[in-house]
Design an enzyme around this catalytic site. Sequence first.
Site, short mmCIF file in Angstrom:
data_model
loop_
_atom_site.label_atom_id
_atom_site.label_comp_id
_atom_site.label_asym_id
_atom_site.label_seq_id
_atom_site.Cartn_x
_atom_site.Cartn_y
_atom_site.Cartn_z
CD GLU A 5 -2.53 -1.81 0.48
OE1 GLU A 5 -2.87 -1.06 -0.44
OE2 GLU A 5 -2.91 -3.00 0.54
CE1 TYR A 6 -1.70 6.73 0.23
CE2 TYR A 6 -2.92 5.53 -1.45
CZ TYR A 6 -2.87 6.44 -0.39
OH TYR A 6 -4.03 7.04 0.04
CD GLU A 30 -3.21 1.57 -2.36
OE1 GLU A 30 -3.76 2.62 -2.69
OE2 GLU A 30 -2.63 1.40 -1.27
CD GLU A 60 -3.14 7.73 -5.24
OE1 GLU A 60 -3.47 6.65 -4.71
OE2 GLU A 60 -1.98 7.98 -5.61
CB SER A 80 -2.79 9.48 -2.39
OG SER A 80 -3.31 10.19 -1.31
NE ARG A 81 -3.70 13.86 0.46
CZ ARG A 81 -3.94 12.87 1.31
NH1 ARG A 81 -4.79 11.90 1.01
NH2 ARG A 81 -3.30 12.78 2.46
P1 NAD Z 1 -3.95 0.82 10.03
O1 NAD Z 1 -3.25 1.53 11.13
O2 NAD Z 1 -5.43 0.64 10.07
O3 NAD Z 1 -3.31 -0.62 9.82
C1 NAD Z 1 -1.96 -0.94 9.97
C2 NAD Z 1 -1.91 -2.31 10.61
O4 NAD Z 1 -0.61 -2.87 10.49
C3 NAD Z 1 -2.26 -2.30 12.11
O5 NAD Z 1 -3.27 -3.26 12.35
C4 NAD Z 1 -0.93 -2.71 12.76
O6 NAD Z 1 -1.12 -3.42 13.97
C5 NAD Z 1 -0.33 -3.57 11.69
N1 NAD Z 1 1.13 -3.75 11.76
C6 NAD Z 1 2.08 -2.81 11.93
N2 NAD Z 1 3.31 -3.35 11.93
C7 NAD Z 1 3.15 -4.68 11.74
C8 NAD Z 1 4.04 -5.79 11.65
N3 NAD Z 1 5.36 -5.63 11.77
N4 NAD Z 1 3.51 -7.01 11.43
C9 NAD Z 1 2.19 -7.19 11.31
N5 NAD Z 1 1.29 -6.18 11.42
C10 NAD Z 1 1.76 -4.95 11.64
O7 NAD Z 1 -3.54 1.59 8.68
P2 NAD Z 1 -4.21 1.51 7.24
O8 NAD Z 1 -5.08 2.69 7.03
O9 NAD Z 1 -4.75 0.14 7.00
O10 NAD Z 1 -2.92 1.76 6.36
C11 NAD Z 1 -1.99 0.72 6.10
C12 NAD Z 1 -1.23 1.07 4.83
O11 NAD Z 1 -2.15 1.22 3.76
C13 NAD Z 1 -0.47 2.39 4.92
O12 NAD Z 1 0.72 2.25 4.20
C14 NAD Z 1 -1.38 3.38 4.21
O13 NAD Z 1 -0.66 4.46 3.66
C15 NAD Z 1 -1.95 2.48 3.12
N6 NAD Z 1 -3.22 2.89 2.55
C16 NAD Z 1 -4.35 2.86 3.29
C17 NAD Z 1 -5.56 3.23 2.71
C18 NAD Z 1 -6.84 3.21 3.48
O14 NAD Z 1 -7.89 3.48 2.86
N7 NAD Z 1 -6.84 2.91 4.75
C19 NAD Z 1 -5.59 3.62 1.37
C20 NAD Z 1 -4.41 3.60 0.64
C21 NAD Z 1 -3.24 3.22 1.24
#
Ligand code: NAD
Length: 292
Positions: free
Chosen positions: A92-93, A119, A122, A165-166
Amino acid sequence: MLGSVVVGLGIAGCVRMRDLVAPLPSSAAEKLSISGFVSRRTLKDQQGVKQITMTEALSRADIHVAFICTENTNHEESIRQFLEAGKHVCVEYPVTLSYTSAVDLWNLAQQKGLVLHEEHIELLTPDYKQLKKDICGRTLEKGTLHFTGGPLKPNFGFPSFSGISRLTWLVDLFGELTVTATSLVEEKENKYMKMTAHLLTQQHKPLTWIEERGPGLGRVKRIDLQFQDGTISELPAGQREPVGLFMQDLVLFGRKLQGDVSAAELQAERSRILHCLELADRMQQLSASAQA
Ligand code: NAD
């Protein structure tokens, strides 16, 4: 079939699992199956999928692909581990929190003959697709993109990376950019921050990108794009699509795994991603030197 593992069960990780459990029928996503998930917590089965250890994920011969869905600070190490273990990676970005580490990882993937996919949902939203159509062929004079949102969680990096993403929107819409100045206002005690980055297009037209986060700030993108023939000051409402954003991204990743994306497309995508990371790095440096 390519067995996969989801690492990190937050918002993104749970959506990835959902899509891998039920991939879009008759699409390249169907080539992927889910063999387990890795979490720092001890969890019972999730969506019918079993928890496995990182060691198992790295060593199991029936796992060919890793989805890295953890916080941004953890991406670099995880990607490297999976690539070294001979697994394809979808992250994920942002891929990492520095330009040089991203270049290293893409080189490693290339040496190993593996796909490293970042990914960028956006770019797949209906509103963005409509905006891109509305802008096509028009000459920019100046523009602003102002993002607001709630406080950033820890371990997501400098705002030019967490908000990449922006920046990707601006680069995808207006081509390669140059950063001229960046400032950061941070009130840690109030969980508030505002980054303002000034950019120039190749035609020397100014763009301003603002990332502002704090309690009570709604998740909104405001645009003000002035063209020779008029202004766009609101995001257009694009036609909603039946396939979700992460699923569209999964199909693209599946197509890459099948060798179904042209070398030219892959190169253009990689150049865009690395250019954005280079700009994000520069913004971080400029902001640090302004504060020194
Ligand atoms: P989040 O905080 O909801 O999830 C991150 C998860 O990773 C947590 O559950 C954490 O406990 C777990 N984690 C951290 N280190 C770990 C490890 N070493 N081993 C196993 N698990 C571990 O965050 P999110 O919103 O899901 O974002 C995650 C990634 O996705 C980021 O890089 C974010 O930029 C990207 N992203 C998210 C979205 C979205 O819509 N949420 C969209 C695009 C990109």
